[in-house]
Design a protein around this motif. Structure first.
Motif, short mmCIF file in Angstrom:
data_model
loop_
_atom_site.label_atom_id
_atom_site.label_comp_id
_atom_site.label_asym_id
_atom_site.label_seq_id
_atom_site.Cartn_x
_atom_site.Cartn_y
_atom_site.Cartn_z
N GLN A 1 0.86 -1.18 0.00
CA GLN A 1 0.00 0.00 0.00
C GLN A 1 0.89 1.23 0.00
N PRO A 2 0.36 2.38 -0.33
CA PRO A 2 1.21 3.56 -0.52
C PRO A 2 1.90 4.11 0.72
N ASP A 3 1.29 4.01 1.89
CA ASP A 3 1.77 4.75 3.06
C ASP A 3 2.46 3.86 4.08
N ARG A 4 3.77 4.05 4.24
CA ARG A 4 4.53 3.28 5.23
C ARG A 4 4.11 3.62 6.66
N LYS A 5 3.55 4.81 6.87
CA LYS A 5 3.16 5.24 8.22
C LYS A 5 1.75 4.78 8.58
N SER A 6 1.15 3.94 7.77
CA SER A 6 -0.18 3.41 8.03
C SER A 6 -0.12 2.30 9.07
N TYR A 7 -1.28 1.79 9.46
CA TYR A 7 -1.31 0.65 10.35
C TYR A 7 -0.69 -0.57 9.67
N GLY A 8 -0.89 -0.71 8.38
CA GLY A 8 -0.22 -1.77 7.63
C GLY A 8 1.29 -1.66 7.73
N GLY A 9 1.80 -0.44 7.69
CA GLY A 9 3.24 -0.22 7.87
C GLY A 9 3.71 -0.66 9.24
#
Length: 190
Positions: free
Chosen positions: A11-19
């Motif tokens: 997904q695009p954002d490393r600072k997301s919960y996925g990150g």
């Protein structure tokens, strides 16, 4: 011998919960002696739908293919959006999992060679839809896409799936529990 693991944030954002989930897996794996490489699709440069010469291949995709070849275990961390995998992840797969790299097709046969055999995979997937609804009402299309029609098609087995969710309206305590669970998965290098 250290296990070689490639963690791909799809997904695009490393600072997301996925990150945060990807970081937890990486921490667990490294703590237990695995050699880990990281690939953040939102930070590499490639055109998921190129127009132009078919032979053009961005340097970041060359490096991604080298990392996939190097890895014994692939970990994909991504959300389910609109029932399936993010467009960024799909574009990455379409540009990297090419004939000659991931599969070989035969002109005289309906069968194919699975060039990524010998690798295993873990899918760490966030959902906002409750798991039972995603399974029984929608038929898990994102899971089928990644597990069966991409990874297993290319020879990657086993492919295990860890669902995290529903994330929407989850408590901080629940999110912390999920991070702990994913860190433990990384520690077992599975």
């Amino acid at each position: 011998m250290k296990k070689r693991i490639l963690v791909i944030l799809g997904q695009p954002d490393r600072k997301s919960y996925g990150g945060a989930l990807a970081a937890a897996y990486i921490e667990g794996a490294r703590t237990h002696g695995a050699e880990v490489r990281e690939l953040y699709l939102g930070e590499i440069r490639f055109n998921p739908a190129p127009v132009g010469k078919p032979g053009e291949f961005e340097p970041d995709l060359v490096q991604a293919q080298e990392a996939i070849k190097w890895a014994e275990h692939l970990v994909f961390v991504y959300p389910i959006w609109w029932g399936t995998i993010p467009a960024l992840l799909k574009g990455f797969i379409e540009r990297t999992f090419l004939p000659g790299f991931a599969v070989n097709f035969h002109d005289d046969s309906p069968l194919w060679d699975k060039l990524l055999a010998g690798r295993s995979a873990r899918l760490i997937v966030t959902l906002n839809t409750p798991s039972l609804i995603y399974r029984w009402v929608f038929g898990r299309p994102g899971h089928t896409t990644m597990k069966r029609t991409i990874l297993e098609f290319c020879g990657v087995k086993p492919v295990r799936i860890t669902e995290v969710g529903p994330v929407k309206n989850s408590t901080q305590e629940k999110r912390t529990q999920w991070l702990h669970k994913v860190r433990e998965l990384g520690g077992r290098c599975r």
